[in-house]
Design a protein around this motif. Structure first.
Motif, mmCIF file in Angstrom:
data_model
loop_
_atom_site.group_PDB
_atom_site.id
_atom_site.type_symbol
_atom_site.label_atom_id
_atom_site.label_comp_id
_atom_site.label_asym_id
_atom_site.label_seq_id
_atom_site.Cartn_x
_atom_site.Cartn_y
_atom_site.Cartn_z
ATOM 1 N N ARG A 140 80.786 -60.817 -18.449
ATOM 2 C CA ARG A 140 81.354 -61.482 -19.622
ATOM 3 C C ARG A 140 82.507 -62.392 -19.218
ATOM 4 O O ARG A 140 82.631 -63.518 -19.679
ATOM 5 C CB ARG A 140 81.860 -60.452 -20.632
ATOM 6 C CG ARG A 140 80.753 -59.852 -21.444
ATOM 7 C CD ARG A 140 81.253 -58.750 -22.367
ATOM 8 N NE ARG A 140 80.132 -58.149 -23.040
ATOM 9 C CZ ARG A 140 79.652 -58.571 -24.210
ATOM 10 N NH1 ARG A 140 80.235 -59.564 -24.844
ATOM 11 N NH2 ARG A 140 78.610 -58.000 -24.740
ATOM 12 N N LEU A 144 73.339 -65.841 -17.206
ATOM 13 C CA LEU A 144 72.898 -64.820 -16.265
ATOM 14 C C LEU A 144 71.387 -64.887 -16.027
ATOM 15 O O LEU A 144 70.937 -64.830 -14.891
ATOM 16 C CB LEU A 144 73.311 -63.438 -16.770
ATOM 17 C CG LEU A 144 72.868 -62.273 -15.891
ATOM 18 C CD1 LEU A 144 73.426 -62.410 -14.486
ATOM 19 C CD2 LEU A 144 73.276 -60.950 -16.506
ATOM 20 N N ASN A 145 70.623 -65.037 -17.098
ATOM 21 C CA ASN A 145 69.169 -64.998 -16.889
ATOM 22 C C ASN A 145 68.680 -66.195 -16.077
ATOM 23 O O ASN A 145 67.726 -66.084 -15.323
ATOM 24 C CB ASN A 145 68.401 -64.846 -18.212
ATOM 25 C CG ASN A 145 68.877 -65.796 -19.265
ATOM 26 O OD1 ASN A 145 69.895 -66.462 -19.097
ATOM 27 N ND2 ASN A 145 68.153 -65.885 -20.344
ATOM 28 N N LEU A 181 70.550 -58.767 -31.587
ATOM 29 C CA LEU A 181 70.289 -59.725 -30.507
ATOM 30 C C LEU A 181 68.793 -59.789 -30.222
ATOM 31 O O LEU A 181 68.254 -60.835 -29.885
ATOM 32 C CB LEU A 181 71.044 -59.270 -29.256
ATOM 33 C CG LEU A 181 71.375 -60.315 -28.212
ATOM 34 C CD1 LEU A 181 72.242 -61.395 -28.808
ATOM 35 C CD2 LEU A 181 72.100 -59.643 -27.051
ATOM 36 N N GLU A 225 72.992 -70.158 -25.635
ATOM 37 C CA GLU A 225 74.046 -70.659 -26.516
ATOM 38 C C GLU A 225 74.083 -72.180 -26.576
ATOM 39 O O GLU A 225 74.645 -72.752 -27.494
ATOM 40 C CB GLU A 225 75.407 -70.144 -26.047
ATOM 41 C CG GLU A 225 75.567 -68.650 -26.223
ATOM 42 C CD GLU A 225 75.800 -67.950 -24.901
ATOM 43 O OE1 GLU A 225 76.461 -68.540 -24.045
ATOM 44 O OE2 GLU A 225 75.314 -66.829 -24.733
ATOM 45 N N PHE A 231 77.129 -71.245 -17.594
ATOM 46 C CA PHE A 231 76.587 -70.153 -16.797
ATOM 47 C C PHE A 231 75.699 -69.280 -17.680
ATOM 48 O O PHE A 231 76.104 -68.879 -18.768
ATOM 49 C CB PHE A 231 77.733 -69.314 -16.224
ATOM 50 C CG PHE A 231 77.268 -68.050 -15.580
ATOM 51 C CD1 PHE A 231 76.791 -68.055 -14.290
ATOM 52 C CD2 PHE A 231 77.279 -66.854 -16.285
ATOM 53 C CE1 PHE A 231 76.338 -66.896 -13.705
ATOM 54 C CE2 PHE A 231 76.825 -65.688 -15.698
ATOM 55 C CZ PHE A 231 76.362 -65.713 -14.409
ATOM 56 N N ARG A 286 65.990 -63.189 -29.666
ATOM 57 C CA ARG A 286 65.868 -63.200 -28.202
ATOM 58 C C ARG A 286 65.382 -64.544 -27.656
ATOM 59 O O ARG A 286 65.906 -65.034 -26.669
ATOM 60 C CB ARG A 286 65.000 -62.018 -27.856
ATOM 61 C CG ARG A 286 63.868 -62.094 -26.969
ATOM 62 C CD ARG A 286 63.301 -60.688 -26.863
ATOM 63 N NE ARG A 286 64.323 -59.667 -27.122
ATOM 64 C CZ ARG A 286 64.925 -59.009 -26.159
ATOM 65 N NH1 ARG A 286 64.647 -59.255 -24.923
ATOM 66 N NH2 ARG A 286 65.811 -58.100 -26.451
ATOM 67 N N THR A 303 81.105 -65.510 -17.564
ATOM 68 C CA THR A 303 80.536 -66.446 -18.531
ATOM 69 C C THR A 303 81.633 -67.123 -19.339
ATOM 70 O O THR A 303 81.614 -68.347 -19.536
ATOM 71 C CB THR A 303 79.576 -65.694 -19.478
ATOM 72 O OG1 THR A 303 78.727 -64.862 -18.696
ATOM 73 C CG2 THR A 303 78.740 -66.666 -20.277
ATOM 74 N N HIS A 326 68.257 -67.347 -27.830
ATOM 75 C CA HIS A 326 69.638 -66.908 -27.723
ATOM 76 C C HIS A 326 70.492 -67.728 -26.759
ATOM 77 O O HIS A 326 71.688 -67.538 -26.692
ATOM 78 C CB HIS A 326 69.716 -65.419 -27.400
ATOM 79 C CG HIS A 326 69.890 -65.141 -25.952
ATOM 80 N ND1 HIS A 326 68.867 -65.312 -25.071
ATOM 81 C CD2 HIS A 326 70.964 -64.763 -25.235
ATOM 82 C CE1 HIS A 326 69.295 -65.028 -23.871
ATOM 83 N NE2 HIS A 326 70.565 -64.707 -23.935
#
Lengths: 242, 463
Positions: free
Chosen positions: B432, B454-455, B31, B40, B452, B35, B435, B38
């Motif tokens: 998880r 997180l960051n 991952l 999606e 969604f 970075r 998301t 990433h």
């Protein structure tokens, strides 16, 4: 007649098919969960945000060392903020007001409601300690002028002063003002105002995300049957209810 | 690698390698390489200009920059409308899509329309006159939605007006604006790709379109903010069990072995007013997760400070089963990290030697190959930090290795019921799930709306 029923039955089946939800098995769902990418550093940030916002200053410092996550606020300001919060929680309102003003005099200047609530809390503490004369003087000189500016302040003031009318305040209709919860309410109001003045959100993000999870699951329920997490504290995946 | 039979007997259909839990972390290590990209969401093609191929040729003229249109003939009936769609449909993976027109010339009758149509739309009709189309018309201010008759909607619009059309994916509505203010919204009862569409229908009518190349008259950002707030208000009303956040944070600290933080956190929460009360029977499996806490902390510290040899030594002493197979994912990650640490301090000769002895055997091995190549590639650069494999030198790479060792130790716990339970913290499982729910809902909803991330969520409220 029998043909009629066959048609009705058929129609019902078609309708059921149209409205039937997509069923996602635990295996399929686990695959989807596995495809999600969550970065460790983001989780660390989330935890740091919780520690900082809730005022766990020592833990935040340790967490910074152990995880290498930088806090999103100067840790020194947390100590000051917690001192103010604690002062209110212990009933030392005068002390708290002084500390807030040391921190940033604009906080109370720009926030008349907060200032009124602190003064109201001060009045409550005077009454709690049976200082009737002092309480009356304080109410007339400090609080009444503010009540003239704002109707809701005036009502709050009257409600508070009415504490004096009862011999046994524990049983009176406004007795809740003397409850510890009133102090906590005022304390969290000051806490939020200080955080806002530091351009920091007043609530930690984690609880919001947990609420969002509950919401997202409810939303998806309308469209699909899939494994839920019902117990947030264990995050156990339940089998889909079909 | 692990000889713990309970950890291997797994019937839990995830695609984690059954033989070696450490494989899970190879994915995490990878991952790091991706970075920057990433997120999606793949970028959708946006409407950027008018589609001249599909427009109603003969009645209108599209300018060479494909951003304005003029009615050049004389309209005689209802089937000679000059209508033109955007080159791409409105993007759907977002909260709001919006575009605007500027009426340069209202022409003979001001029969200008703005709206959305599908790809099968009859390109000689006003948007809204046909099924599966929707349009706000300038001459009567009415909204047309596939029926012959319009609905009373808003003011008329004419020369020098700026009119906008948008899709609100959260409320599933079309909305229209005039000169920067919302006129109104209607339920979006059309499916499929929806093309921004404009139409002109009388001599000399001329309209310029703005797909966002220039700033809009309408404040879309503010509109989105308000929409988000509406949703947020609904969400905030949901109530949570008391202290659930507190418990999740605590179990996170326990899981990753942040022992110092945990102890400080526990001391502090005893003195808070009111004291944090945690029910003991709520199934946190404390003992299981307290398992080896101090050793996990020690190993994390060693790895985080780059002392890989010491970490290996401790593992040999404390958990020989984790490091007995030198070809396991855990050993591989530790060897890689040792190599990386040597490069970091500039001990390149030693790094080469170490690589030959410990890493060479992973070349060509599926699952290991790409990471090994990335590691060795570090040697090729004078400034490896700035190279494409620079991610290996970042703190996050040490963290992955530390997390791997942490999870492997947890997996040796004889009380562990589900071997995969040790791979993720409770917080991670919740995130998880959150998301996945959001993504699944969107995909069942024709991919409409925001995902969604997180960051992204963490950035909200900053500055």
């Amino acid at each position: 007649m029998s043909l009629f029923w066959i048609v009705i039955r058929r129609l019902a089946e078609i309708e059921a098919m149209a409205t039937s939800k997509k069923v996602i098995t635990k295996e399929e769902w686990e695959k989807k969960l596995n495809d999600v990418k969550i970065r460790k550093e983001d989780m660390n940030k989330l935890v740091m945000n919780f520690l900082v916002t809730e005022g766990y200053v020592d833990a935040a410092e340790k967490f910074r060392m152990e995880s290498g996550t930088e806090p999103d606020i100067d840790l020194a300001t947390i100590t000051d903020r917690m001192a103010v919060k604690k002062a209110v929680q212990c009933g030392n309102v005068e002390d708290a007001i002084e500390k807030v003003n040391d921190l940033n005099p604009e906080i109370l200047d720009t926030n008349p409601q907060l200032f009124f609530h602190l003064q109201q809390q001060r009045l409550i503490e005077l009454i709690r300690h049976g200082k009737v004369e002092e309480a009356l003087e304080f109410a007339q000189e400090e609080l009444a002028p503010r009540g003239e500016e704002n109707q809701s302040f005036l009502e709050e003031l009257e409600r508070t002063v009415s504490l004096l009318a009862f011999e046994d305040v524990s049983n009176c209709p406004v007795g809740e003002l003397l409850d510890i919860s009133q102090r906590l309410k005022t304390a969290s109001e000051v806490n939020a105002a200080i955080l806002t003045s530091q351009s920091h959100e007043k609530d930690p993000k984690l609880p919001s995300l947990l609420k969002m999870l509950i919401w997202a699951q409810n939303q998806l329920d309308e469209k699909a049957a899939y494994p839920h997490i019902n117990d947030l504290s264990t995050a156990t995946l339940e089998d889909p209810a079909i | 690698m692990t000889n713990n039979s309970s950890a291997n007997s797994d019937s839990n259909g995830t695609n984690i390698h059954n033989q070696d839990l450490g494989w899970y972390f190879l994915e995490l290590a990878r991952l790091g390489a991706s970075r920057a990209t990433h997120l999606e969401d793949t970028e959708e093609q946006l409407p950027s200009e008018l589609n001249t191929i599909n427009s109603s040729g003969g009645f209108l003229l599209v300018s060479t920059d494909k951003l304005s249109v003029k009615y050049t003939s004389v309209n005689l009936h209802g089937h000679d409308v000059g209508v033109v769609q955007a080159n791409n449909p409105a993007p759907v993976k977002r909260l709001v899509y919006y575009f605007e027109i500027f009426v340069k010339d209202a022409g003979a009758k001001g029969q200008i329309a703005i709206g959305f149509t599908t790809d099968t739309f009859k390109m000689r009709r006003q948007p809204g006159w046909e099924a599966n189309s929707c349009g706000y018309h300038g001459d009567d201010g009415m909204l047309y939605r596939g029926q012959g008759k319009g609905e009373t909607f808003g003011p008329t619009f004419t020369a020098n007006d700026i009119v906008g059309a948008g899709i609100n994916y959260a409320s599933q509505e079309f909305f229209f604006t005039k000169n920067g203010a919302v006129v109104g919204a209607v339920y979006k009862d059309m499916k499929g790709p929806l093309f921004p569409t404009i139409a002109v229908h009388s001599q000399n009518e001329e309209v310029q379109v703005n797909f966002g190349q220039k700033s809009f008259a309408f404040d879309v950002k503010e509109f989105e903010k308000q929409e988000r707030m509406k949703q947020q208000t609904t969400i905030e009303k949901i109530s949570l069990p008391p202290n659930v956040s507190y418990g999740i944070v605590r179990s996170y600290l326990l899981y990753y072995g942040y022992e110092d933080t945990l102890n400080t956190f526990d001391v502090a929460s005893k003195t808070t007013v009111p004291p944090v009360y945690m029910a003991q029977e709520n199934g946190f499996n404390e003992q299981d997760i307290v398992y080896a806490l101090n050793r996990r902390k020690t190993l994390r510290k060693l790895i985080k400070s780059g002392e890989i040899d010491s970490a290996f030594g401790k593992l040999h002493d404390w958990y020989p089963q984790i490091v007995q197979d030198d070809k396991s994912a855990t050993c591989f990650l530790l060897h890689c990290q040792k190599f990386i640490e040597l490069v970091r301090v500039g001990a390149l000769e030693e790094a080469v030697k170490y690589g030959r002895i410990k890493l060479a055997k992973f070349f060509g091995l599926a699952g290991f190959d790409d990471l090994v190549q990335d590691c060795v590639a570090l040697l090729a650069y004078e400034q490896p930090q700035e190279s494409s494999v620079g991610y290996l030198l970042e703190e996050s790479q040490r963290e992955v290795v530390a997390d791997t060792v942490n999870a492997m130790i947890l997996s040796t716990n004889p009380n562990l019921k589900d071997s995969h339970a040790c791979l993720q913290s409770c917080l991670e499982r919740l995130l998880r799930q959150l998301t996945a729910c959001c993504l699944e809902r969107r995909s069942l909803n024709g991919d409409q709306g925001e995902a969604f991330h997180l960051n992204k969520e963490l950035d909200i409220g900053k500055n």
